[in-house]
Design an enzyme around this catalytic site. Structure first.
Site, mmCIF file in Angstrom:
data_model
loop_
_atom_site.group_PDB
_atom_site.id
_atom_site.type_symbol
_atom_site.label_atom_id
_atom_site.label_comp_id
_atom_site.label_asym_id
_atom_site.label_seq_id
_atom_site.Cartn_x
_atom_site.Cartn_y
_atom_site.Cartn_z
ATOM 1 N N GLY D 138 -12.939 22.482 -31.972
ATOM 2 C CA GLY D 138 -13.826 21.685 -31.118
ATOM 3 C C GLY D 138 -14.750 22.569 -30.291
ATOM 4 O O GLY D 138 -14.476 22.841 -29.120
ATOM 5 N N SER D 172 -14.940 19.724 -37.990
ATOM 6 C CA SER D 172 -14.599 19.536 -39.404
ATOM 7 C C SER D 172 -13.264 18.823 -39.514
ATOM 8 O O SER D 172 -12.256 19.292 -38.979
ATOM 9 C CB SER D 172 -14.469 20.880 -40.120
ATOM 10 O OG SER D 172 -15.636 21.619 -39.996
ATOM 11 N N GLU D 255 -15.181 32.396 -38.650
ATOM 12 C CA GLU D 255 -15.801 31.259 -39.322
ATOM 13 C C GLU D 255 -16.959 31.718 -40.190
ATOM 14 O O GLU D 255 -17.137 31.287 -41.310
ATOM 15 C CB GLU D 255 -16.269 30.231 -38.294
ATOM 16 C CG GLU D 255 -16.753 28.946 -38.953
ATOM 17 C CD GLU D 255 -17.389 27.991 -37.954
ATOM 18 O OE1 GLU D 255 -17.633 26.851 -38.337
ATOM 19 O OE2 GLU D 255 -17.653 28.387 -36.804
#
Lengths: 380, 402, 380, 402
Positions: D138, D172, D255
């Site tokens: 988040g 996601s 990421e």
């Protein structure tokens, strides 16, 4: 795969870079141009390169060389490319030397390679003809049988360092018609032989070149490199290797032009601020950096493939030449544009890099040529 | 017969009789930039390409038709717009070359007509019309680049004169020119766009020295001009003192239009095709044998068609009296980018035959392609860089925030 | 040349723009999609367009139309393109109507064109088959002689508005083999005829389309448009005209997407500033503006060429379609990228414009197709 | 036999015996993204694709090999680097699919191993290793976009809890996840990079609601997550309060690497060629009949080769213990741009057959091309936009001035 340099290679590259920076700044090529020097390079510096072993890098130890590979050769040529060093490494070693190494018999190799390795013999490859573009089979020059050998007639153009080469490796047709892949043979011709006429050319990109005219030049059977009629395969192999060398040189030139431009962006003010603060220029600089890194990888990949004898070496040679061709032209164009007016002046060195970029792009095949060749190799 | 019709008939007859055959374009060569060498720029250093050129200029100047719309008292033709259009059409009809070109007629002349003092008009305009003086433009300075207002060349008042010190660069053909119109800082203590004055300078003045700049293409169309205690009478200021920026803006607009006009000839459209047929070859159907090259040439040609159509829109709007629309902001940018792309492609098509600089092994046409290509790289730098053009579009047309 | 709008045209465009803005916001196409509405447009709005005369713009006055030209049609379609208006102008007028206008005999024109002009007859062109790509001669559908006429069998795909068309103009082979430019004929087939099967398609770009299957569909000789076997020339002429209409629509869509993006650049903040202050985005926006102006010129040039019957009309149609295809995709891509995450959501309208851009790009030939066609027309 | 050799033998034997045949890649399909559906992400909502998948996960988790290098006391395998490499090699040798994937293993797990409290490690890591909880990230908020540090979701202390209010977007698979690790503003009065805290949040907490975001491709891989007076115990802070940015930076790096890794499979390299043969055709020599298409495919393929070689350079450097060089800064940017180009070209090759969305007239493969193309447009937005990547290169690598 060995895509990064080991410690020995790093040291070699460092030394080459220092040598070039100290001994051959870009101003040399300007001086040679202004002076109209017919030799076009320094025999003294050539000798010192030989002391460093550069001419012998690719030549096996049994023939007096260092027996290293394209990874090492690329280290040296990248550094030479940075300052547009005019000494004839590309012609003497990668074209001429490789023709003997790949096509010669034991006698030819034993006789000639040690002289290539120590810098005492200058050779080159004369394969291009007017209109032959990037093809090795577009050969009109003819070799007919003569007493004890052949008689060769024809004209070769853009022969790299042809004005000084002691021995010319010449492609000539012994059978077939123009564009026939069979029937081309490869001969060694002494520059002093009767009927050889050499005319120096003045090129846009300041690469020493010559027209070589052959008027019934007689050579013996021992002048033949490889089998009669099988020359195209040999030429393609030789040119593949020279192409990787040229690609390394182009990478070096692109890096230098990019760094000059980056420096300019960091020091030049317009509208009261450094032009390097303009985001549009930043993004274009970053995109050039991306291309440079990809170009570096492509050259490393091709060199490594040649060194390991990989099946896909030819495909990777095309990847490398296509990449650095587009890269060098992009950097050349952006360098001029970002330098503004000063970049358009002959007085500033940056223009040399654009000229050399396109000159090298149009040597051994441009990116479109190599994309088509790549697709053919890949079977589509 | 209306007055205009009779004007047309008289004009046609006069042109037919007075325009020498050698001063008419060959039908196919029109727009070939190599021919620009034939044209007369005027000035004291002018050497006429041939006797006819001189005759043609003298005849046209005598009628005032080198500057058809300028008032007759200043050496112009005194024609109104409709008459001037007819003259232009009739000159096209007989394929007459312009008798005289240059910055005098297209830039400083119109500025003087609009903003010059009566004295200035009487002094300079007739000489311009007769091609007796050639002008160059002294705007850029070392370090000013795209940021024109940052200029540093100073003028200080001394009696009836200004005394100028500084350096100008990128002065087109300063070495061929008799006078320069230039921007000079007359007040260093105000914001940079103010404090600039538009001054006319005799290049023969003591303290002026000129040096040609050699370009990467080998040509030297530009010069550096050094000003070392150069005295200029104060009556050679155009417009108000410290109001030079206003004068310059009008002229800068002119220059941008000229540069893009220079590339809008369409006769060159298929030069790429001809080169491709020669250097790449064609297949049995007469198509360029390399489809990738053919695709790129079609793209470039289409780009040119779209550009010409865009210029056409502006011209049509002008004909009915409309101001140029936002599309005109793209002219300089796109014309120069297109010209660069076209020259870049020509080099690719020539391939190894583009590698020549001079001497044996290359045709003159091939050498010209290579040098023109190098020269073209400057198009997006001179007269306002492409980056500046994009900034202008983003700000003035699109209204994007600063 | 008339490349700029005269006062009447400006007024027409203004009115069309107002009508579209008030009556057909982009939300309509979303509603139609969500509701699964099988008609896919509004018959009521279609009637009101007829009152404005839009369906009759291209139809000569003697057949009940306004007898105007492509310059006027382009004004309307550009505005419709801005909001992705789903009413079937492209199919009914530019494809179906033009097939009758260009190919029909006097009887056919007198009977049908007035109904096209008043909006009471929906026609369309069924020429594409699976795998036929952008070719009009790739026709497998066959028409064989039958009592009093022909029997047609085959499958047509991506028939624009085929799900509602009253009359389908169908290409079918009466002689020759697939890809033979001769031997294709053009027929009118009623949707109600025995053996006609219509299946609605769901397209990515929300253009109403259908598969039309013909199972031994019998038509009379009077169903033939133009001469038997000469259909390819007719089809190419019809599609050229529809292509200019589609190009105008694409220009409108590109303008709308660009303006939405420009608005976003002026209102969206990142890192504490409006993203429209970032020079890299400014330059990209300015480059889009350049392309939009060139696209506008290209559409105007093609429309004008059709209206004046110019020799180079076909070349200019290709210029226009190639230009706006690349333009629309560029703007679509940049619009999504500049909108960032929100642009990737189905909820935001901007995605519709990218989908429509590529959908239209791949209709009547993409830019590569039209570059090749242009080169052929120009003789190289 | 060395310890490592014996470890290799044991591992191979164990894998051969314990890895179900259905949990091994089919040789040709490796890297086909459609197969990602077969993989187990874990969590309470996981439905196993088949019974073997569950068995395989349980067996691997029992040995600690879902997280081979984590300490055994937290559910990991306790392997050293050399052993972990052998395990990886042997898994490749038998073509074993990973038993478990997801953010728990690759992102929050490593962070907790390095920065979590002992309590947090004992509580979360074993559950992660066993695939019992699935995590989402988040970070982004409406309005934050590329400017992550501008986030507005607030946490205020109330007793032993934080009370959270705000909204997260682009999470996601939040709808599939049990826990979220998120960045929350805990001090609004300090510069924006400070005052942010890294917090672990149970998605079952009262006040959390999740809504899927439908993308232009029709898929919904992302969600919006609304936080309305959500109470989170203060011991669910990772690292120090107000030091969340430090935590986030490490994970953001992870990421970016993951996203570019996702495109570095080379088995897809020639999908374009296959499509071109089908949709464009080939000539008598087996060449793609449209040379322009062939040229573009060769370009894209070469781009991919160059990118893979560049990744290879970094991997080689990593093997000998070197830090990633400047080349690694291009990965995210170039991988995503390349992926977009490739998908864009696939649509061009399909031509009209790319126009489908669903239903009759289109093959499933064709619909997949179209939807994957649309999905690919987000690659250069998520995980740091291409513009941000270029900014980073310009600043950190090239040292261009701000």
């Amino acid at each position: 795969m060995a895509l990064i340099l080991n410690e020995d290679q790093q040291l070699l590259k460092q030394m080459a870079g220092d040598f070039v920076k100290n001994e051959s700044p870009t101003s040399r090529i300007r001086q040679i141009r202004e002076s109209g020097d017919e030799v076009g390079f320094s025999r003294e510096l050539w000798g010192r390169m030989a002391e460093l072993g550069w001419q012998g890098i690719l030549i096996p130890e049994q023939y007096g060389g260092l027996g290293m590979g394209y990874a090492e050769m690329a280290c040296v040529l990248e550094e030479c490319g940075r300052k547009l060093v005019p000494e004839p490494l590309l012609s003497a070693v990668l074209l001429g030397g490789n023709a003997v190494l790949l096509g010669g018999n034991e006698a030819q190799k034993s006789e000639l390679l040690p002289k290539v390795a120590d810098g005492s013999l200058l050779m080159t490859l004369a394969y291009q003809e007017k209109g032959s573009r990037y093809s090795t089979s577009q050969v009109k020059t003819a070799a007919t049988s003569a007493a004890g050998g052949y008689a060769i007639s024809g004209e070769k153009v853009l022969v790299i360092d042809g004005h000084v080469a002691d021995k010319l490796v010449v492609s000539a047709r012994t059978a077939g018609v123009v564009d026939d892949p069979d029937g081309v043979s490869v001969f060694m011709v002494d520059r002093e032989a009767a009927g050889v006429e050499i005319v120096q050319q003045t090129t846009m990109h300041l690469r020493n070149s010559a027209i070589v005219r052959l008027h019934d030049v007689e050579v013996g059977r021992d002048a033949l490199l490889g089998a009669e009629g099988a020359g195209v395969a040999l030429l393609d192999d030789v040119i593949d290797r020279a192409t990787v060398g040229l690609a390394a040189e182009m990478l070096g030139g692109s890096l230098e032009a990019f760094e000059m431009t980056l420096e300019y962006l960091k020091t030049r003010k317009q509208f009261g601020v450094l032009i390097g603060t303009f985001q549009a220029l930043k993004h274009r600089a970053a995109e050039m950096f991306v291309e440079l890194e990809l170009g570096r990888s492509a050259v490393a990949g091709a060199a490594q493939a040649l060194d390991s004898g990989a099946d896909d070496a030819r495909a990777l040679v095309s990847v490398a030449k296509a990449r650095v061709s587009d890269l060098a032209v992009l950097v050349g164009y952006e360098a001029i544009q970002m330098h503004g007016g000063i970049g358009m002046t002959d007085e500033h060195d940056i223009g040399f890099y654009l000229k050399r970029a396109r000159g090298s792009e149009l040597t051994f095949g441009d990116s479109a040529f190599h994309r088509a060749r790549f697709a053919t190799i890949q079977g589509y | 017969m209306s007055d205009l019709e009779s004007f047309r008939e008289q004009t046609r007859a006069w042109l037919e009789e007075n325009c020498p055959q050698s001063m008419r374009w060959a039908p196919r060569k029109r727009g070939n930039p190599a021919l620009a060498d034939d044209l007369v720029w005027g000035g004291k250093k002018q050497t006429y390409p041939n006797a006819d050129a001189k005759v043609w200029l003298e005849r046209m100047a005598a009628k005032g038709w080198t500057a058809p719309t300028w008032p007759r008292e200043y050496g112009g033709g005194g024609l109104d717009k409709a008459q001037a259009k007819i003259l232009s059409q009739e000159m096209s009809a007989v394929r007459a070359k312009p008798p005289l070109i240059g910055f005098g007629l297209t830039m400083i002349g119109p500025l003087l007509v609009a903003n010059g003092s009566e004295e200035q008009k009487l002094r300079f305009l007739p000489e311009i019309c007769r091609g007796e003086i050639r002008w160059c433009q002294g705007y850029s300075e070392p370090g000013s680049g795209s940021d024109l207002a940052s200029l540093q060349t100073r003028a200080v008042v001394d009696g009836d004169d200004y005394v100028l010190n500084g350096q100008k660069v990128w002065t087109s053909y300063a070495d061929q020119s008799d006078w320069m119109f230039c921007l000079i800082r007359t007040d260093p203590d105000v914001p940079k766009h103010q404090g600039i004055t538009f001054i006319l300078l005799d290049m023969q003045s003591p303290g002026v020295s000129v040096q040609a700049i050699k370009l990467i293409s080998g040509a030297s169309p530009f010069c550096e001009t050094f000003l070392d205690d150069v005295r200029v009478p104060r009556d050679q200021v155009v417009g108000a003192v410290n109001d030079g920026w206003t004068m310059a803006k009008a002229l800068l607009g002119h220059e941008r239009t000229m540069i893009s006009d220079a590339f809008s000839e369409s006769s060159e459209r298929n030069q790429l095709v001809e080169l491709a047929r020669t250097y790449i070859g064609e297949d049995g159907d007469g198509k360029i044998s390399d489809q990738v090259v053919r695709d790129k040439i079609a793209q470039l040609t289409m780009n040119k068609v779209c550009f010409d159509l865009t210029v056409g829109r502006t011209k049509e709007a002008a004909k009915i009296g409309q101001q140029p629309g936002p599309e005109s902001s793209i002219f300089k940018y796109y014309a120069t980018e297109l010209n660069k792309d076209r020259h870049s492609m020509m080099v690719s098509v020539l391939g190894p035959q583009a590698l020549g600089w001079e001497g044996e092994g290359f045709e003159q046409d091939e050498l010209d392609v290579t040098r023109s290509w190098l020269r073209s790289r400057g198009n997006s730098i001179e007269g306002g860089t492409s980056e500046v053009q994009l900034n202008i579009i983003a700000k003035r047309v699109l209204g994007l925030p600063e």
